[in-house]
Design an enzyme around this catalytic site. Structure first.
Site: not given
Length: 215
Positions: A192-194, A10
């Site tokens: 972006n998982r940042m 997600k």
């Protein structure tokens, strides 16, 4: 039996958490986030939190408990002091609380020390509970092995008869804990998982140090 979940993904894109928006006291930020979650139609039981403790057997264990109050001092929940979690806290009162609100792409992780709440505060909260919940506190030897559901029902009937027509007092083995935080981390999902991770840590002078953590 197996199932590959590697393609479950997600993208988190709803909000951001920047240092410029962080108050000096983490309880202010907690309150802001909690009110938003509580007012959201997409969040069920905004006060549901995971309580993690270190058991007497040395293993960590987590379970979902309902937050019943928060103050400038910390977070309050109620349970059976003779339960598995109660015995774990008596042995090691370093615990962790965590909230996860998927609809808001937010979580909060709290490390703190649990202290038994003042008796008068536990008494006051117990009086506010429905009678069924009060009787349940008497009828259930929480975390103990029981032979059957029927035994639980019979125990409840026993206490219904015992307190029939009388005030249901708080059992001495049931009451609250106040968790005083030493660390509160706010996690906001980002693309972006940042992700944004802002951690407050209590210093020796009781001021809060604010740091950003890598996602």
């Amino acid at each position: 039996m197996s199932k590959d979940l590697s393609n479950y993904r997600k993208s988190y894109e709803k909000q951001e958490l920047l240092e410029s928006n962080c108050p000096e006291n983490p309880m202010e930020l907690f309150q802001n986030w909690f009110i938003t979650a509580d007012n959201s139609q997409m969040v069920d039981e905004s006060n549901a939190m995971t309580v993690s403790s270190i058991g007497i057997d040395g293993f960590p264990k987590s379970r979902v408990v309902l937050l019943k109050k928060y103050t400038s001092e910390g977070f309050i929940f109620y349970t059976n002091y003779n339960s598995e979690k109660g015995k774990a806290i008596a042995n090691n009162n370093n615990i962790c609380l965590s909230f996860f609100w998927p609809a808001l792409e937010q979580q909060i992780i709290i490390k703190g020390n649990a202290e038994i709440l003042e008796k008068k505060l536990s008494d006051s909260y117990f009086k506010s509970r429905p009678n069924g919940s009060k009787l349940g506190a008497w009828a259930s030897n929480q975390s103990k092995v029981v032979n059957s559901r029927e035994d639980l029902e019979q125990s409840l009937k026993t206490f219904e008869k015992k307190f029939e027509g009388n005030e249901i007092e708080r059992p001495k083995h049931w009451g609250g804990y106040l968790v005083k935080p030493i660390s509160i981390e706010f996690w906001q999902g980002r693309p972006n998982r940042m992700h944004d991770r802002i951690r407050y840590t209590l210093d020796e002078d009781f001021s809060w140090k604010i740091e950003r953590l890598a996602p």
